[in-house]
Design a protein around this motif. Structure first.
Motif, PDB file in Angstrom:
ATOM      1  N   GLU A 239       0.824  -1.203   0.000  1.00  0.00           N
ATOM      2  CA  GLU A 239       0.000   0.000   0.000  1.00  0.00           C
ATOM      3  C   GLU A 239       0.863   1.261   0.000  1.00  0.00           C
ATOM      4  O   GLU A 239       0.523   2.260  -0.649  1.00  0.00           O
ATOM      5  CB  GLU A 239      -0.931  -0.001   1.210  1.00  0.00           C
ATOM      6  N   GLN A 289       5.235   5.204  10.635  1.00  0.00           N
ATOM      7  CA  GLN A 289       3.899   4.893  11.144  1.00  0.00           C
ATOM      8  C   GLN A 289       3.940   3.559  11.870  1.00  0.00           C
ATOM      9  O   GLN A 289       4.326   2.543  11.298  1.00  0.00           O
ATOM     10  CB  GLN A 289       2.876   4.833  10.007  1.00  0.00           C
ATOM     11  N   LYS A 291       1.923   0.473  13.832  1.00  0.00           N
ATOM     12  CA  LYS A 291       0.616  -0.186  13.808  1.00  0.00           C
ATOM     13  C   LYS A 291       0.139  -0.305  15.254  1.00  0.00           C
ATOM     14  O   LYS A 291       0.617  -1.135  16.015  1.00  0.00           O
ATOM     15  CB  LYS A 291       0.703  -1.562  13.158  1.00  0.00           C
ATOM     16  N   GLN A 295      -5.717   2.235  17.556  1.00  0.00           N
ATOM     17  CA  GLN A 295      -6.195   3.046  16.445  1.00  0.00           C
ATOM     18  C   GLN A 295      -7.029   2.241  15.460  1.00  0.00           C
ATOM     19  O   GLN A 295      -7.725   2.805  14.633  1.00  0.00           O
ATOM     20  CB  GLN A 295      -5.017   3.673  15.699  1.00  0.00           C
ATOM     21  N   LEU A 297      -6.074   0.677  12.909  1.00  0.00           N
ATOM     22  CA  LEU A 297      -5.638   0.852  11.530  1.00  0.00           C
ATOM     23  C   LEU A 297      -5.171  -0.486  10.989  1.00  0.00           C
ATOM     24  O   LEU A 297      -4.435  -1.218  11.657  1.00  0.00           O
ATOM     25  CB  LEU A 297      -4.483   1.851  11.447  1.00  0.00           C
ATOM     26  N   SER A 298      -5.577  -0.804   9.776  1.00  0.00           N
ATOM     27  CA  SER A 298      -5.075  -2.013   9.139  1.00  0.00           C
ATOM     28  C   SER A 298      -3.624  -1.796   8.731  1.00  0.00           C
ATOM     29  O   SER A 298      -3.125  -0.667   8.696  1.00  0.00           O
ATOM     30  CB  SER A 298      -5.914  -2.346   7.909  1.00  0.00           C
ATOM     31  N   ASP A 301      -3.522   0.480   5.835  1.00  0.00           N
ATOM     32  CA  ASP A 301      -3.732   1.879   6.221  1.00  0.00           C
ATOM     33  C   ASP A 301      -2.445   2.499   6.763  1.00  0.00           C
ATOM     34  O   ASP A 301      -2.149   3.672   6.511  1.00  0.00           O
ATOM     35  CB  ASP A 301      -4.835   1.981   7.270  1.00  0.00           C
ATOM     36  N   CYS A 302      -1.686   1.714   7.523  1.00  0.00           N
ATOM     37  CA  CYS A 302      -0.416   2.216   8.066  1.00  0.00           C
ATOM     38  C   CYS A 302       0.558   2.552   6.941  1.00  0.00           C
ATOM     39  O   CYS A 302       1.226   3.588   6.965  1.00  0.00           O
ATOM     40  CB  CYS A 302       0.200   1.183   9.002  1.00  0.00           C
ATOM     41  N   ALA A 304      -0.183   3.325   3.855  1.00  0.00           N
ATOM     42  CA  ALA A 304      -0.681   4.496   3.132  1.00  0.00           C
ATOM     43  C   ALA A 304      -0.437   5.777   3.915  1.00  0.00           C
ATOM     44  O   ALA A 304      -0.056   6.808   3.347  1.00  0.00           O
ATOM     45  CB  ALA A 304      -2.172   4.325   2.844  1.00  0.00           C
ATOM     46  N   LYS A 305      -0.635   5.712   5.233  1.00  0.00           N
ATOM     47  CA  LYS A 305      -0.464   6.908   6.062  1.00  0.00           C
ATOM     48  C   LYS A 305       0.990   7.361   6.083  1.00  0.00           C
ATOM     49  O   LYS A 305       1.285   8.563   6.016  1.00  0.00           O
ATOM     50  CB  LYS A 305      -0.953   6.619   7.481  1.00  0.00           C
ATOM     51  N   GLU A 308       1.677   9.040   2.699  1.00  0.00           N
ATOM     52  CA  GLU A 308       1.055  10.366   2.601  1.00  0.00           C
ATOM     53  C   GLU A 308       1.835  11.396   3.419  1.00  0.00           C
ATOM     54  O   GLU A 308       2.034  12.535   2.982  1.00  0.00           O
ATOM     55  CB  GLU A 308      -0.398  10.300   3.081  1.00  0.00           C
TER      56      GLU A 308
END
Length: 444
Positions: A239, A289, A291, A295, A297-298, A301-302, A304-305, A308
């Motif tokens: 991701e 990031q 995990k 939170q 978060l998958s 998602d980690c 991607a974050k 970003e």
């Protein structure tokens, strides 16, 4: 021995400089008093490290005065005790819960310095206080035990991959390694910092980082520790790659290493991804990031974050990310000459670090806003040995110590071992390390 060393010293100028330094250090200096509630742990880390290097007696009062309970916590105590051992100083009031502590630094000593927080408290923060001092020994090591990857503190991979390469620009020759990872709540991690060659007799070089250049490479590392974590790494990396590839030119390489930790290399369970962006002018930006189960978060998602966050840092026009900017300031203050670095929004940590440095060293910082960025310039002191400044620096006066701020970034909540929750008595909103250890908006 002193007179023999003095007369065999090769150059008259250096011989006179050495004698002047010894006489300068022997002079009695007044104690500088700093309000410890102006910045909590950062005041203690920066203040005691700089005081040791300046051979300047320091007293910190009202330590964490607005917090419950107030006073020194174990991690703070370990850090200042280590600095005192390193500089052969005299320490008064160094006990857990103390709201006032003072140090009278003396001659530096080389050796192997070991610190154990006894919790998951951040050992990377302890490395921050150790490194500037170790540089002015004849070669020393620091070993810290505690949390290597915990909330609200610099992750070990980001320090290794981003901060340490940037410090090489100053001429810093040091190696930071992760012996074993440690997480909340167990801790048990270990890092080692080795300075092969000290800087006594030769100051740090000034740096110039004002041109962000063009992005040339993205690299990093994703790790997993614990039986149930390994299967999530592929999703995290994929991701992160997807987000980066969708925004970057196709010719920019993206290299993210996958690391599966074992019980020998990690204590406990944890997963994180660290990304670093490099430009063709030598600028580096980092993003991490964790995990965090709280939170929800998958792993994807980690990834991607983190991507970003990295893209936002790279696109801001600065030359370093917002979490590295304050960590460079001590080295700019110690360097011989004028250093410049272009940053984005000034963090509270950066503002406090500048105030602390100017109150303990005869350095001079200047801030020049340029659009969405600010160029931080610093006329360094040209430190060649503890207490020995350049002739130009000796003509400057010290600024007043930092005053209590209404809002500031603080890491006092790390004293419970880096628990993943908001800091107690948090101030207003500011830029900080977000929950889960990721970089983003958090409570300042």
């Amino acid at each position: 021995f002193f007179f023999a060393f003095l007369f065999v010293f090769p150059a008259d100028v250096k011989r006179a400089h050495l004698l002047g330094c010894l006489l300068h250090r022997a002079m009695e200096k007044p104690v500088i008093t700093v309000d410890g509630d102006a910045g909590g742990g950062q005041i203690l880390r920066n203040g005691f490290s700089l005081a040791a290097l300046a051979q300047q007696p320091i007293k910190v009062v009202n330590i964490r005065g607005a917090r419950t309970p107030p006073g020194l916590r174990p991690q703070h105590l370990e850090g200042i005790t280590m600095v005192n051992r390193l500089c052969g100083g005299r320490l008064v009031g160094a006990e857990q819960g103390s709201c006032e502590v003072a140090m009278w630094p003396q001659g530096f000593t080389s050796g192997d310095f070991k610190v154990d927080t006894g919790t998951a408290g951040s050992c990377t923060l302890l490395a921050q206080i150790a490194l500037p001092c170790l540089l002015f020994t004849s070669g020393s090591t620091f070993s810290g035990r505690g949390g290597t990857d915990v909330n609200w503190s610099p992750p070990i991979d980001e320090m290794r991959l981003c901060l340490m390469p940037l410090l090489q620009r100053f001429g810093v020759q040091a190696e930071l390694t992760c012996v074993k990872r440690g997480f909340f709540p167990r801790g048990g991690g270990e890092i080692k910092l080795t300075v092969a060659e000290g800087h006594c007799g030769r100051p740090l070089r000034p740096i110039s980082m004002t041109d962000p250049g063009t992005l040339s490479r993205v690299y990093g590392q994703a790790f997993a520790a614990g039986a149930n974590e390994a299967q999530q790494l592929d999703h995290m990396i994929e991701e992160a790659r997807r987000v980066l590839r969708g925004r970057l030119a196709p010719e920019i390489p993206i290299d993210i290493e996958k690391v599966l930790e074992t019980p020998d290399t990690a204590s406990g369970t944890g997963t994180a991804i660290t990304l670093v962006a490099a430009t063709d002018t030598g600028c580096l930006f980092g993003a991490t990031q964790f995990k965090d189960p709280k939170q929800r978060l998958s792993s994807a998602d980690c990834g991607a974050k983190a991507a970003e966050t990295l893209l936002k840092e790279v696109g801001g026009g600065a030359c370093v990310d917002q979490f590295v900017q304050d960590q460079l300031l001590i080295f700019m203050a110690l360097a011989d000459g004028t250093s410049e670095v272009r940053v984005g929004d000034l963090t509270d940590h950066t503002k406090l670090a500048i105030q602390t440095a100017e109150s303990l060293l005869p350095c001079k910082f200047t801030l020049k806003p340029e659009g969405a960025t600010t160029v931080i310039s610093c006329e360094g002191v040209g430190l060649t040995a503890p207490g020995c400044f350049s002739e130009e620096a000796k003509t400057r006066t010290l600024a007043p110590p930092p005053a209590v701020a209404t809002t500031s970034q603080d890491d006092s909540h790390l004293d419970n071992g880096g628990a993943p929750h908001d800091p107690p008595n948090a101030g207003g909103k500011g830029k900080g390390r977000g929950k889960g250890g990721g970089k983003g908006k958090g409570k300042g």
